[in-house]
Each structure stands twice: as C-alpha cells, then as structure tokens.
Design a protein around this motif. Structure first.
Motif, PDB file in Angstrom:
ATOM      1  N   ALA A 199       0.555  -1.326  -0.069  1.00  0.00           N
ATOM      2  CA  ALA A 199      -0.055  -0.072   0.002  1.00  0.00           C
ATOM      3  C   ALA A 199       0.863   1.325   0.061  1.00  0.00           C
ATOM      4  CB  ALA A 199      -0.906   0.094   1.164  1.00  0.00           C
ATOM      5  N   MET A 200       2.019   1.244   0.615  1.00  0.00           N
ATOM      6  CA  MET A 200       2.773   2.282   0.664  1.00  0.00           C
ATOM      7  C   MET A 200       3.571   2.549  -0.522  1.00  0.00           C
ATOM      8  SD  MET A 200       4.473   1.969   4.495  1.00  0.00           S
ATOM      9  CE  MET A 200       3.571   2.635   5.877  1.00  0.00           C
ATOM     10  N   CYS A 201       3.740   1.548  -1.376  1.00  0.00           N
ATOM     11  CA  CYS A 201       4.379   1.627  -2.655  1.00  0.00           C
ATOM     12  C   CYS A 201       3.517   2.529  -3.499  1.00  0.00           C
ATOM     13  CB  CYS A 201       4.878   0.326  -3.255  1.00  0.00           C
ATOM     14  SG  CYS A 201       6.227  -0.494  -2.353  1.00  0.00           S
ATOM     15  N   ALA A 202       2.283   2.098  -3.563  1.00  0.00           N
ATOM     16  CA  ALA A 202       1.344   2.689  -4.118  1.00  0.00           C
ATOM     17  C   ALA A 202       0.986   4.116  -3.946  1.00  0.00           C
ATOM     18  CB  ALA A 202      -0.338   1.877  -4.103  1.00  0.00           C
ATOM     19  N   CYS A 203       1.045   4.316  -2.804  1.00  0.00           N
ATOM     20  CA  CYS A 203       0.913   5.689  -2.371  1.00  0.00           C
ATOM     21  C   CYS A 203       2.022   6.695  -2.779  1.00  0.00           C
ATOM     22  CB  CYS A 203       0.574   5.997  -0.911  1.00  0.00           C
ATOM     23  SG  CYS A 203      -0.965   5.463  -0.437  1.00  0.00           S
ATOM     24  N   THR A 204       3.181   5.892  -2.662  1.00  0.00           N
ATOM     25  CA  THR A 204       4.464   6.802  -2.819  1.00  0.00           C
ATOM     26  C   THR A 204       4.328   7.068  -4.435  1.00  0.00           C
ATOM     27  OG1 THR A 204       5.756   5.716  -1.327  1.00  0.00           O
ATOM     28  CG2 THR A 204       6.902   6.705  -2.932  1.00  0.00           C
ATOM     29  N   TRP A 205       4.225   6.019  -5.343  1.00  0.00           N
ATOM     30  CA  TRP A 205       4.048   6.191  -6.768  1.00  0.00           C
ATOM     31  C   TRP A 205       2.860   7.166  -7.372  1.00  0.00           C
ATOM     32  CZ3 TRP A 205       1.243   3.710 -11.110  1.00  0.00           C
ATOM     33  CH2 TRP A 205       1.916   3.636 -12.269  1.00  0.00           C
ATOM     34  N   HIS A 206       1.899   7.317  -6.749  1.00  0.00           N
ATOM     35  CA  HIS A 206       0.952   8.232  -6.974  1.00  0.00           C
ATOM     36  C   HIS A 206       1.319   9.721  -6.438  1.00  0.00           C
ATOM     37  CE1 HIS A 206      -1.818   5.211  -8.636  1.00  0.00           C
ATOM     38  NE2 HIS A 206      -2.054   4.674  -7.488  1.00  0.00           N
ATOM     39  N   TYR A 207       2.038   9.751  -5.347  1.00  0.00           N
ATOM     40  CA  TYR A 207       2.277  11.002  -4.892  1.00  0.00           C
ATOM     41  C   TYR A 207       3.103  11.729  -5.731  1.00  0.00           C
ATOM     42  CZ  TYR A 207       4.161  14.455  -1.907  1.00  0.00           C
ATOM     43  OH  TYR A 207       4.631  15.567  -1.106  1.00  0.00           O
ATOM     44  N   PHE A 208       4.078  10.788  -6.416  1.00  0.00           N
ATOM     45  CA  PHE A 208       4.918  11.490  -7.472  1.00  0.00           C
ATOM     46  C   PHE A 208       4.448  11.532  -8.909  1.00  0.00           C
ATOM     47  CE2 PHE A 208       7.742  10.433  -3.806  1.00  0.00           C
ATOM     48  CZ  PHE A 208       8.258  11.614  -3.677  1.00  0.00           C
ATOM     49  N   ASP A 209       3.114  11.302  -8.848  1.00  0.00           N
ATOM     50  CA  ASP A 209       2.400  11.566 -10.253  1.00  0.00           C
ATOM     51  C   ASP A 209       2.764  10.234 -11.424  1.00  0.00           C
ATOM     52  OD1 ASP A 209       0.870  13.517  -9.717  1.00  0.00           O
ATOM     53  OD2 ASP A 209       2.584  15.073 -10.537  1.00  0.00           O
ATOM     54  N   ASN A 210       3.203   9.321 -10.730  1.00  0.00           N
ATOM     55  CA  ASN A 210       3.356   7.939 -11.470  1.00  0.00           C
ATOM     56  C   ASN A 210       4.509   8.046 -12.639  1.00  0.00           C
ATOM     57  OD1 ASN A 210       0.785   7.368 -10.174  1.00  0.00           O
ATOM     58  ND2 ASN A 210      -0.345   7.751 -11.828  1.00  0.00           N
ATOM     59  N   GLU A 214       8.502   3.302 -11.754  1.00  0.00           N
ATOM     60  CA  GLU A 214       7.993   2.158 -12.220  1.00  0.00           C
ATOM     61  C   GLU A 214       8.390   0.918 -11.486  1.00  0.00           C
ATOM     62  OE1 GLU A 214       7.533   1.420 -16.370  1.00  0.00           O
ATOM     63  OE2 GLU A 214       6.070   3.262 -16.469  1.00  0.00           O
ATOM     64  N   TRP A 215       9.553   0.738 -10.947  1.00  0.00           N
ATOM     65  CA  TRP A 215      10.221  -0.327 -10.018  1.00  0.00           C
ATOM     66  C   TRP A 215       9.051  -0.540  -8.646  1.00  0.00           C
ATOM     67  CZ3 TRP A 215      11.505   0.887  -4.982  1.00  0.00           C
ATOM     68  CH2 TRP A 215      11.822   2.277  -4.839  1.00  0.00           C
ATOM     69  N   LEU A 216       8.399   0.509  -8.426  1.00  0.00           N
ATOM     70  CA  LEU A 216       7.456   0.666  -7.378  1.00  0.00           C
ATOM     71  C   LEU A 216       6.276  -0.314  -7.695  1.00  0.00           C
ATOM     72  CD1 LEU A 216       7.631   4.158  -5.970  1.00  0.00           C
ATOM     73  CD2 LEU A 216       8.340   2.129  -4.626  1.00  0.00           C
ATOM     74  N   VAL A 217       5.909  -0.159  -8.926  1.00  0.00           N
ATOM     75  CA  VAL A 217       4.693  -0.905  -9.130  1.00  0.00           C
ATOM     76  C   VAL A 217       5.159  -2.587  -9.078  1.00  0.00           C
ATOM     77  CG1 VAL A 217       3.245  -1.770 -11.025  1.00  0.00           C
ATOM     78  CG2 VAL A 217       3.837   0.717 -10.701  1.00  0.00           C
ATOM     79  N   THR A 218       6.478  -2.790  -9.547  1.00  0.00           N
ATOM     80  CA  THR A 218       6.814  -4.249  -9.342  1.00  0.00           C
ATOM     81  C   THR A 218       6.954  -4.654  -7.909  1.00  0.00           C
ATOM     82  OG1 THR A 218       8.009  -4.008 -11.361  1.00  0.00           O
ATOM     83  CG2 THR A 218       8.676  -5.844 -10.233  1.00  0.00           C
ATOM     84  N   LEU A 219       7.430  -3.766  -7.383  1.00  0.00           N
ATOM     85  CA  LEU A 219       7.698  -4.172  -5.643  1.00  0.00           C
ATOM     86  C   LEU A 219       6.273  -4.234  -5.131  1.00  0.00           C
ATOM     87  CD1 LEU A 219       9.345  -4.264  -3.089  1.00  0.00           C
ATOM     88  CD2 LEU A 219       9.259  -1.975  -2.962  1.00  0.00           C
ATOM     89  N   GLN A 220       5.278  -3.232  -5.323  1.00  0.00           N
ATOM     90  CA  GLN A 220       3.976  -3.435  -4.808  1.00  0.00           C
ATOM     91  C   GLN A 220       3.422  -4.891  -5.292  1.00  0.00           C
ATOM     92  OE1 GLN A 220       1.059  -0.938  -6.845  1.00  0.00           O
ATOM     93  NE2 GLN A 220      -0.607  -1.489  -5.256  1.00  0.00           N
ATOM     94  N   ALA A 221       3.525  -5.285  -6.403  1.00  0.00           N
ATOM     95  CA  ALA A 221       2.918  -6.578  -7.092  1.00  0.00           C
ATOM     96  C   ALA A 221       3.615  -7.673  -6.306  1.00  0.00           C
ATOM     97  CB  ALA A 221       3.209  -6.673  -8.470  1.00  0.00           C
ATOM     98  N   SER A 222       4.759  -7.578  -5.785  1.00  0.00           N
ATOM     99  CA  SER A 222       5.774  -8.515  -5.473  1.00  0.00           C
ATOM    100  C   SER A 222       5.184  -8.565  -3.821  1.00  0.00           C
ATOM    101  CB  SER A 222       7.128  -8.463  -5.287  1.00  0.00           C
ATOM    102  OG  SER A 222       7.727  -8.463  -6.705  1.00  0.00           O
ATOM    103  N   THR A 223       5.008  -7.562  -3.263  1.00  0.00           N
ATOM    104  CA  THR A 223       4.700  -7.614  -1.909  1.00  0.00           C
ATOM    105  C   THR A 223       3.247  -8.048  -1.569  1.00  0.00           C
ATOM    106  OG1 THR A 223       4.305  -5.263  -1.872  1.00  0.00           O
ATOM    107  CG2 THR A 223       6.361  -6.118  -1.141  1.00  0.00           C
ATOM    108  N   THR A 224       2.440  -7.545  -2.638  1.00  0.00           N
ATOM    109  CA  THR A 224       1.104  -8.106  -2.549  1.00  0.00           C
ATOM    110  C   THR A 224       0.969  -9.578  -2.425  1.00  0.00           C
ATOM    111  OG1 THR A 224      -0.017  -6.284  -3.422  1.00  0.00           O
ATOM    112  CG2 THR A 224      -1.196  -8.320  -3.704  1.00  0.00           C
ATOM    113  N   VAL A 225       1.764 -10.244  -3.156  1.00  0.00           N
ATOM    114  CA  VAL A 225       1.742 -11.703  -3.688  1.00  0.00           C
ATOM    115  C   VAL A 225       2.542 -12.360  -2.331  1.00  0.00           C
ATOM    116  CG1 VAL A 225       2.967 -13.817  -4.678  1.00  0.00           C
ATOM    117  CG2 VAL A 225       1.736 -11.860  -6.010  1.00  0.00           C
TER     118      VAL A 225
END
Length: 118
Positions: free
Chosen positions: A52-63, A68-79
């Motif tokens: 969740a923090m990865c998603a918020c960070t990525w959105h905070y900086f306007d994607n 984009e590595w945050l998206v991969t980290l988010q997916a990995s930590t979700t799994v």
C-alpha cells in the motif's frame, strides 16, 4: 500528486492508517490472549502494508516512469503478503484447534458424544 482526486487520496491514506492500526490491535490481542499465532497474523500483514505504501508513493509523485519499479515491488509484496496471511490464518486455525483439544470442557463433550454414539 495530481494523479488522484482528493477523495481517492483520503481513501488511500485512511486505508494505510487503518491497516497500521489493525496490525497494532492484532499484536495487542496476541499479547492479551498469550496466543503467539496472532503475532504471526500481525507480522503477516506487513507485506500488504508495504504494498500500500508503494502505491501511495508512486501516486504521490504522479506515476513517473523512473519509479515504475515501485509497481513491481507493490505486486511482489502483494503476492508475498497473500502467502504470509495464508500461513498466519493456518497458524491461528491450528492453535484454535489444539486449544479445543486441551480444554477439559471439550474432552467432556467428546466423551459424552462417544458414549451416545455421536
């Protein structure tokens, strides 16, 4: 920070705060009940919090592309979080099952059921 609307930000931030509160409350419940399986659930929730923090960070900086590595980290930590929550749920189930076996009431009920042929 323009990637999300204000109501969406409110939902994102409040969800992260609620998740942190849930982790703390579950840990406290484990301390009160002296059941270490609840600690596992509390710890198992951490990867989802990181997600969740990865998603918020990525959105905070306007994607940006650079993050984009945050998206991969988010997916990995979700799994990872899904698996840790699965394991924690199993540990809680197992501890509840063993607690039922150890209580004198359940032994008396089992003996009564056996005598009655149930």
């Amino acid at each position: 920070m323009h990637a999300l609307s204000i109501p969406t930000w409110i939902i994102h931030v409040s969800s992260v705060i609620e998740w942190m509160a849930a982790i703390w409350l579950i840990w406290t419940y484990g301390e009160v009940t002296k059941n270490r399986a609840w600690y596992a659930l509390s710890m198992g929730m951490l990867p989802a919090l990181v997600s969740a923090m990865c998603a918020c960070t990525w959105h905070y900086f306007d994607n940006p592309k650079s993050l984009e590595w945050l998206v991969t980290l988010q997916a990995s930590t979700t799994v990872l979080g899904n698996f840790t929550l699965l394991i924690a749920g199993w540990l809680i189930w197992r501890s509840a099952k063993s607690a039922r076996v150890k209580t004198p009431e359940s032994q008396t009920q089992t003996q009564s059921s056996t005598k009655l042929g149930l």
